[in-house]
Design an enzyme around this catalytic site. Sequence first.
Site, PDB file in Angstrom:
ATOM      1  N   GLY A 192       0.833  -1.194   0.000  1.00 47.18           N
ATOM      2  CA  GLY A 192       0.000   0.000   0.000  1.00 47.18           C
ATOM      3  C   GLY A 192       0.870   1.247   0.000  1.00 47.18           C
TER       4      GLY A 192
ATOM      5  N   GLN B 174       2.549   9.930   2.139  1.00 44.15           N
ATOM      6  CA  GLN B 174       3.923   9.403   2.211  1.00 44.15           C
ATOM      7  C   GLN B 174       4.829   9.944   1.108  1.00 44.15           C
ATOM      8  OE1 GLN B 174       2.246   5.206   2.596  1.00 44.15           O
ATOM      9  NE2 GLN B 174       4.160   5.000   3.701  1.00 44.15           N
TER      10      GLN B 174
ATOM     11  N   CYS C  72       5.927  -0.397   7.500  1.00 42.00           N
ATOM     12  CA  CYS C  72       5.562   0.831   6.782  1.00 42.00           C
ATOM     13  C   CYS C  72       6.766   1.280   5.956  1.00 42.00           C
ATOM     14  CB  CYS C  72       5.181   1.918   7.793  1.00 42.00           C
ATOM     15  SG  CYS C  72       4.712   3.479   7.016  1.00 42.00           S
ATOM     16  N   LEU C  73       6.496   1.668   4.710  1.00 40.69           N
ATOM     17  CA  LEU C  73       7.596   2.103   3.847  1.00 40.69           C
ATOM     18  C   LEU C  73       8.224   3.392   4.372  1.00 40.69           C
ATOM     19  CD1 LEU C  73       5.877   1.347   0.414  1.00 40.69           C
ATOM     20  CD2 LEU C  73       7.583  -0.054   1.612  1.00 40.69           C
TER      21      LEU C  73
ATOM     22  N   HIS D   9      -4.449   1.037   7.790  1.00 45.53           N
ATOM     23  CA  HIS D   9      -3.100   1.606   7.922  1.00 45.53           C
ATOM     24  C   HIS D   9      -2.942   2.820   6.990  1.00 45.53           C
ATOM     25  CE1 HIS D   9       1.456   1.009   8.175  1.00 45.53           C
ATOM     26  NE2 HIS D   9       1.335   1.789   7.105  1.00 45.53           N
ATOM     27  N   GLU D  10      -3.390   2.660   5.723  1.00 45.95           N
ATOM     28  CA  GLU D  10      -3.228   3.754   4.740  1.00 45.95           C
ATOM     29  C   GLU D  10      -4.143   4.936   5.073  1.00 45.95           C
ATOM     30  OE1 GLU D  10      -0.698   3.526   3.028  1.00 45.95           O
ATOM     31  OE2 GLU D  10      -0.398   1.373   3.188  1.00 45.95           O
TER      32      GLU D  10
ATOM     33  N   HIS E  98      -2.582   7.161   7.522  1.00 43.02           N
ATOM     34  CA  HIS E  98      -1.617   8.113   6.936  1.00 43.02           C
ATOM     35  C   HIS E  98      -2.327   9.403   6.512  1.00 43.02           C
ATOM     36  CE1 HIS E  98       2.193   6.041   6.868  1.00 43.02           C
ATOM     37  NE2 HIS E  98       1.705   4.983   6.234  1.00 43.02           N
TER      38      HIS E  98
END
Length: 169
Positions: free
Chosen positions: A46, A51, A92-93, A134-135, A138
């Site tokens: 994702g 981000q 997480c990226l 999660h996204e 963000h």
Amino acid sequence: MALLNILCYPDPRLNTVAKPVKEITNHTLTLIESMIETMYESNGIGLAATQVDVHERIIVLDVSDERDSPMVLINPEIIWTHSERVKGEEGCLSVPNTYDGVERAIEIKVKALDKSGSTQEIHAKELLAVCIQHEMDHLIGKVFVDYLSPLKRNRIKTKLLKLQREENH
Ligand code: K1U
Ligand code: ZN
């Protein structure tokens, strides 16, 4: 299309609250294609626009094994949440090499626009449900480490700041 730079925790820009997309323009579609490319290139499941330092309510996801089924959610809204929650390991990226348990609803229903501006309703379970939550966090400026204890969060912050300092020298 282009690969986008992913902000790294604890960059304060990750705490920005994204604004709804008012109109899906060619610029929006180019951004979405670049987000999908960046997610695949980074081996993520994702990516939220936050981000990549774009503060609009856009997320892309692909939880398929084949990595050939990208999903695009514009202006996503959770319209139903299962009362049961489960703790699962998340990464997480924007928080490299860091994994920890976070409790999430096991199932959700989400309403969002797709790339063509049509309303879609998604009934998500398992990894897809976790990834959407999660996204969407963000998009309200929240990173999964915000669910951890202050002690763990500070350790992660210190480790990543040290790494970033080393990379810049
Ligand atoms: O938001 C992101 O940075 C993407 C993130 C999504 C995510 C992973 C795991 C649980 C919830 C949300 C990632 O893709 S992290 C890297 C990854 O591919 C991964 C890590 C742990 C489990 C599964 C995938
Ligand atoms: Zn993330």
